[in-house]
Design an enzyme around this catalytic site. Structure first.
Site, PDB file in Angstrom:
ATOM      1  N   VAL A  99       0.852  -1.184   0.000  1.00 29.73           N
ATOM      2  CA  VAL A  99       0.000   0.000   0.000  1.00 29.73           C
ATOM      3  C   VAL A  99       0.886   1.232   0.000  1.00 29.73           C
ATOM      4  CG1 VAL A  99      -1.745   1.324   1.274  1.00 29.73           C
ATOM      5  CG2 VAL A  99      -1.877  -1.172   1.224  1.00 29.73           C
ATOM      6  N   ALA A 116       4.454   4.116   2.938  1.00 26.92           N
ATOM      7  CA  ALA A 116       4.012   2.871   2.304  1.00 26.92           C
ATOM      8  C   ALA A 116       4.215   1.724   3.301  1.00 26.92           C
ATOM      9  CB  ALA A 116       4.800   2.620   1.028  1.00 26.92           C
ATOM     10  N   LYS A 117       3.655   0.597   2.999  1.00 27.33           N
ATOM     11  CA  LYS A 117       3.874  -0.595   3.831  1.00 27.33           C
ATOM     12  C   LYS A 117       3.447  -1.799   3.018  1.00 27.33           C
ATOM     13  CE  LYS A 117       5.148  -1.611   8.174  1.00 27.33           C
ATOM     14  NZ  LYS A 117       6.025  -0.839   9.073  1.00 27.33           N
ATOM     15  N   GLY A 118       4.023  -2.955   3.334  1.00 28.93           N
ATOM     16  CA  GLY A 118       3.638  -4.160   2.622  1.00 28.93           C
ATOM     17  C   GLY A 118       3.649  -5.352   3.557  1.00 28.93           C
ATOM     18  N   ASP A 129      10.393  -5.395   8.504  1.00 26.99           N
ATOM     19  CA  ASP A 129       9.472  -5.139   9.616  1.00 26.99           C
ATOM     20  C   ASP A 129       9.328  -6.484  10.337  1.00 26.99           C
ATOM     21  OD1 ASP A 129       7.569  -3.112  10.868  1.00 26.99           O
ATOM     22  OD2 ASP A 129       6.156  -4.709  10.455  1.00 26.99           O
TER      23      ASP A 129
END
Ligand code: NAD
Length: 424
Positions: free
Chosen positions: A67, A112-114, A153
């Site tokens: 995202v 952002a992050k995934g 992460d």
């Protein structure tokens, strides 16, 4: 100890928690608030299907996400999480918190992050590598050193980043180290990255403790989570003369009124892979952790840990949010009413993304800095950002969280406004 789910605990999701935080900052933004809806919608969300041939020959499918919440100030930046609870709602919230964090510290990035919904510990190394490489190819449509730069992460590490960098590079026919950060040092990683988040917790904690009149020398500290972030923050506070009296992880809650020997605990953890059974402290009940008499509390485990009930029990004067999203909005209100200062995650744990930024800059220049230089630059960026937020809170008579959101949202919405809407 079970992970508390946002939904079961407070009837709200992580994304809703974020939206409530945005609602709280809107009244402070003046005419910029006209643009605030841009923060209430992710710019882009990609859901990918990842087929994986398991070692036993069977085929399984995993769901992955990337995202990009907001790219007004620069390329997206944010980690990749491998965890069985990953879903679109969580990734959206984590990406939005990255937007706020990068702007609060004034890094030239969006958020952002995934993630992939998977238990990485249930896979063999070969399965994990194949999963990572297919996921990287799938999200390769939208990532890149000038577009969106992933990092580790929960559940991912330097090895996973090396596979991601290699896959992206193979697909582009040339080595592109700057596509991810948190890489091993010999592949374009940065010195100081691994300990940067814990160090940033200490730096921001030191600044706020000084301003709030809380002495660090002799202060009693409790830490939840003794992983990458919690262990380094605890070590630096102990080095500065504080006493770390309580530590909780997912296996045990340790207490020692004289201070826990952190070197001995780290050695125990290295050999036993958990803190449970450590002989240098008493093992207490997990809920008793929240009633321990302490001056500073550092949540450095998971989101959704400080509930209303726990906020009523905490005896500390200062909370340093090493974890992302550890405090529910209604618990925040209780902490405020009780006069407990909270240094919010979006500034407190920004040391990691700050050194990730340094890694990206070093990769672009192919010129690498010493650890002393990195720590000094990080200390300055984090101190300046913290002081700016502290002054904003004093000016607006609000909490540090609201002040950090004001600083960040002003920067993001100013960029949004000046870029204008295309097509007009
Ligand atoms: P980690 O996996 O190294 O450590 C997590 C720790 O939390 C472990 O000690 C684990 O035992 C403990 N834990 C897990 N579940 C628990 C529970 N239910 N109760 C008590 N303890 C529990 O992870 P980390 O990298 O230290 O990250 C911790 C937090 O900091 C996460 O919220 C992460 O998103 C955030 N964060 C990390 C970084 C980074 O650079 N690593 C940067 C910013 C934010």
């Amino acid at each position: 100890m079970e992970k508390l789910s946002y939904a079961s605990e407070s009837g709200t999701s992580a994304w809703n928690t974020y939206l409530q935080q945005i609602d709280r900052v809107a009244p402070y933004l003046g005419e910029l608030s006209r643009w605030i809806d841009t923060l209430r919608h992710p710019k882009r969300a990609l859901i990918v299907d990842i087929p994986l041939q398991m070692d036993d020959g069977t085929i399984r499918h995993f769901e992955g996400f990337r995202v990009q919440h907001n790219l007004s100030r620069g390329p997206g930046k944010g980690g990749i999480r491998y965890h069985p609870d990953v879903d679109l709602n969580e990734v959206m919230a984590l990406s939005a918190w990255m937007t706020i964090k990068c702007a609060a510290v004034n890094l030239p990035y969006g958020g952002a992050k995934g993630g992939i919904r998977v238990d990485p510990f249930s896979l063999s190394e070969g399965e994990l590598e194949r999963l990572t490489r297919r996921y990287t190819s799938e999200i390769g449509l939208i990532i890149g050193p000038q577009r969106d730069i992933p990092a580790p992460d929960v559940g991912t590490n330097g090895k996973v980043m090396a596979w991601m960098m290699d896959t992206y590079s193979m697909n582009h026919g040339t080595t592109i180290t700057g596509v991810v950060t948190g890489k091993p040092i010999h592949l374009g990683g940065s010195l100081g990255r691994e300990k940067a988040t814990g160090r940033g917790v200490f730096v921001t904690g030191r600044e706020v403790a000084g301003r709030a009149g809380i002495g660090i020398e002799g202060a009693k500290i409790a830490v939840q989570g003794f992983g990458n972030v919690g262990s380094e923050a605890a070590r630096l506070f102990a080095e500065a003369g504080a006493r770390v009296i309580a530590i909780q992880d997912h296996t045990a809650t340790l207490f020692n009124a004289d201070g826990i020997d952190l070197t001995a605990l780290s050695a125990w953890q290295n050999s036993h892979k958990q803190i449970a059974g450590f002989p240098g402290a008493q093992n207490i009940d997990s809920e008793a952790f929240w009633t321990v008499e302490m001056d500073i509390f550092i949540p450095a485990a998971l989101e959704g840990q400080i509930t209303r009930q726990r906020a009523e029990k905490l005896s500390c004067k200062l909370v340093l949010e090493g974890a992302n999203g550890p405090t529910y909005p209604d618990a925040d209100d209780i902490l405020k009413a009780r006069g407990i200062t909270v240094v919010p995650d979006v500034i407190c744990n920004a040391g990691g993304v700050t050194v990730s930024y340094f890694e990206w800059v070093q990769d672009m220049a192919s010129f690498f800095w010493s650890e002393e230089e990195i720590n000094a630059r990080m200390d300055k960026i984090m101190t300046d950002a913290m002081v700016h937020v502290w002054d904003k809170a004093a000016e607006k008579e609000c909490t540090l969280r609201t002040a950090a959101y004001i600083v960040a949202c002003e920067r993001i919405l100013m960029a949004r406004k000046d870029r204008g809407i295309y097509p007009g």
